[in-house]
Design a protein around this motif. Structure first.
Motif, PDB file in Angstrom:
ATOM      1  N   GLU A 139       0.838  -1.208   0.000  1.00 46.54           N
ATOM      2  CA  GLU A 139       0.000   0.000   0.000  1.00 46.54           C
ATOM      3  C   GLU A 139       0.874   1.260   0.000  1.00 46.54           C
ATOM      4  N   LEU A 140       1.886   1.271   0.879  1.00 49.92           N
ATOM      5  CA  LEU A 140       2.775   2.436   0.958  1.00 49.92           C
ATOM      6  C   LEU A 140       3.545   2.609  -0.342  1.00 49.92           C
ATOM      7  N   HIS A 141       3.984   1.504  -0.897  1.00 54.44           N
ATOM      8  CA  HIS A 141       4.734   1.554  -2.161  1.00 54.44           C
ATOM      9  C   HIS A 141       3.867   2.192  -3.247  1.00 54.44           C
ATOM     10  N   SER A 142       2.611   1.779  -3.290  1.00 54.83           N
ATOM     11  CA  SER A 142       1.716   2.315  -4.338  1.00 54.83           C
ATOM     12  C   SER A 142       1.464   3.808  -4.129  1.00 54.83           C
ATOM     13  N   MET A 143       1.691   4.293  -2.900  1.00 57.34           N
ATOM     14  CA  MET A 143       1.525   5.733  -2.628  1.00 57.34           C
ATOM     15  C   MET A 143       2.840   6.489  -2.831  1.00 57.34           C
ATOM     16  N   GLY A 144       3.875   5.789  -3.249  1.00 56.31           N
ATOM     17  CA  GLY A 144       5.169   6.435  -3.459  1.00 56.31           C
ATOM     18  C   GLY A 144       5.937   6.632  -2.164  1.00 56.31           C
ATOM     19  N   LYS A 145       5.624   5.838  -1.144  1.00 59.11           N
ATOM     20  CA  LYS A 145       6.320   5.949   0.141  1.00 59.11           C
ATOM     21  C   LYS A 145       7.254   4.755   0.329  1.00 59.11           C
ATOM     22  N   ALA A 278      -4.243  -2.840   6.404  1.00 61.45           N
ATOM     23  CA  ALA A 278      -3.218  -1.909   5.925  1.00 61.45           C
ATOM     24  C   ALA A 278      -3.757  -0.488   5.912  1.00 61.45           C
ATOM     25  N   VAL A 279      -4.988  -0.333   5.480  1.00 61.40           N
ATOM     26  CA  VAL A 279      -5.599   1.006   5.409  1.00 61.40           C
ATOM     27  C   VAL A 279      -5.684   1.627   6.808  1.00 61.40           C
ATOM     28  N   GLN A 280      -5.985   0.794   7.800  1.00 66.40           N
ATOM     29  CA  GLN A 280      -6.050   1.296   9.186  1.00 66.40           C
ATOM     30  C   GLN A 280      -4.701   1.886   9.614  1.00 66.40           C
ATOM     31  N   VAL A 281      -3.621   1.204   9.251  1.00 63.90           N
ATOM     32  CA  VAL A 281      -2.286   1.694   9.637  1.00 63.90           C
ATOM     33  C   VAL A 281      -1.914   2.919   8.801  1.00 63.90           C
ATOM     34  N   VAL A 282      -2.215   2.861   7.515  1.00 56.20           N
ATOM     35  CA  VAL A 282      -1.885   4.002   6.642  1.00 56.20           C
ATOM     36  C   VAL A 282      -2.590   5.257   7.140  1.00 56.20           C
ATOM     37  N   SER A 283      -3.849   5.125   7.542  1.00 57.30           N
ATOM     38  CA  SER A 283      -4.553   6.339   7.980  1.00 57.30           C
ATOM     39  C   SER A 283      -3.935   6.875   9.281  1.00 57.30           C
ATOM     40  N   TYR A 284      -3.444   5.985  10.145  1.00 56.91           N
ATOM     41  CA  TYR A 284      -2.738   6.469  11.348  1.00 56.91           C
ATOM     42  C   TYR A 284      -1.485   7.257  10.937  1.00 56.91           C
TER      43      TYR A 284
END
Ligand SMILES: Nc1ncnc2c1ncn2[C@@H]1O[C@H](COP(=O)(O)OS(=O)(=O)O)[C@@H](OP(=O)(O)O)[C@H]1O
Ligand SMILES: Nc1ncnc2c1ncn2[C@@H]1O[C@H](COP(=O)(O)OP(=O)(O)O)[C@@H](O)[C@H]1O
Length: 293
Positions: A139-145, A278-284
């Motif tokens: 998920e982070l990779h797809s956001m460029g992180k 994953a979305v729960q962690v990304v939003s944090y």
């Protein structure tokens, strides 16, 4: 007196530190700080990071940066002190100095527009740690992180291949991963560490390695029955049959976090999907500013 003493003064690792050195008569402070439980004494020729509450300013006259005998740098509320006269903490090597480089964490973070941190995923075997780690990484990779996974199983194939599952070995396993994760975070990455890490004191020791809330503990709060039911590696079956001794959750304890940042759990008896976890962690991470420099 060629020593720096740190003496206990209260609970929760709040301590008083007093520096005494004849060459620096003004450098005689007492202040509260957070440190690891083991740091009682700073020995000769070593450096030590202490986390100061509240932030303090030390006048440059209190240190002579050009002197080979003293050195100090102040970053926000963290003070790095190095004194040729100090004596090292327990088991630390002597004659070792801290080297500061011109390009620091802030510059690296600006370069990649994110803030280095450690996402520490803890939970029983089979609770979904690796699944979340991979899903979050993707998920982070797809956001460029930029992120990197340190998985307990994987690390035990290399860096920690000399360690087993005794309490001492687990502690050392977690300490090493904590130190490596800290380096990744300093590099500016979002480091995802996924280990059972069953003992609270070991996780807390990793938390204490980092400053400014960059240790994010994620608890996979899944019931043992669910994990055991999954038994994707067949280890619970072996543990129940007594063929594996000291298996977490069966005959070795798991101590759940008391104050974790994120809890992943079932809702109405249904486990969130890997993507939802994953979305729960990304939003944090997003809400707390880690996804921008
Ligand atoms: N005795 C015992 N207890 C628990 N787990 C065991 C044991 N022996 C082997 N395994 C396998 O090792 C994986 C856990 O390694 P970790 O490094 O995460 O463990 S720990 O944090 O040091 O406790 C763990 O992986 P996960 O299932 O991914 O958690 C198991 O596959
Ligand atoms: N959220 C989930 N929903 C459904 N199955 C899951 C979920 N998370 C993990 N699993 C499955 O459970 C098993 C154990 O997951 P894993 O990530 O290997 O756990 P751990 O790393 O904690 O041992 C795997 O087969 C995995 O596919």
């Amino acid at each position: 007196m060629k020593q720096a003493f740190i003496s206990e003064s209260g609970k929760n690792h709040q301590k008083v530190m007093k520096f005494r050195r004849p060459n620096f008569p003004k450098f005689q402070h007492s202040f509260g700080f957070q440190s690891t439980p083991h740091s009682q004494l700073i020995h000769n020729n070593t450096c030590k990071n202490v986390h100061i509450h509240p932030p303090i300013t030390l006048k440059s006259t209190q240190f002579n940066p050009s002197s080979s005998h003293s050195r100090s740098s102040i970053l926000h509320n963290q003070v790095t002190c190095g004194f040729a006269s100090m004596m090292s903490a327990m088991g630390n090597p002597t004659n070792v100095f801290w080297h500061e480089c011109a390009v620091g964490k802030a510059e690296r973070q600006n370069l990649i527009n994110q803030q280095g941190c450690v996402v520490w995923i803890t939970g029983l075997s089979g609770s979904g740690k690796s699944t979340l780690a991979c899903s979050l990484n993707r998920e982070l990779h797809s956001m460029g992180k930029l992120s990197y996974v340190l998985d307990g199983d994987n690390v035990r194939h290399g860096l920690n291949k000399n360690l087993g599952f005794s309490p001492e070995d687990r502690t050392e396993n977690i300490r090493r991963v904590g130190e490596v994760a800290k380096l990744f975070a300093d590099a500016g990455l979002i480091c995802i560490a996924s280990l059972i890490s069953p003992y609270r004191k070991d996780r807390d020791a990793c938390r204490a390695m980092l400053t400014d809330k960059s240790f994010i503990e994620v608890f996979m709060n899944m019931p043992l029955e669910l994990c055991e039911g999954r038994d994707s590696k067949g280890l619970y079956k072996l543990a129940r049959a007594g063929k594996i001794k000291g298996f977490t959750g069966i005959d070795d304890p798991y101590e759940p976090p008391l104050n974790c940042e994120i809890k992943i759990e079932q809702k109405n008896g249904v486990c969130p999907t890997p993507c939802d976890m994953a979305v729960q962690v990304v939003s944090y991470l997003d809400v707390n500013g880690f996804l921008h420099a």
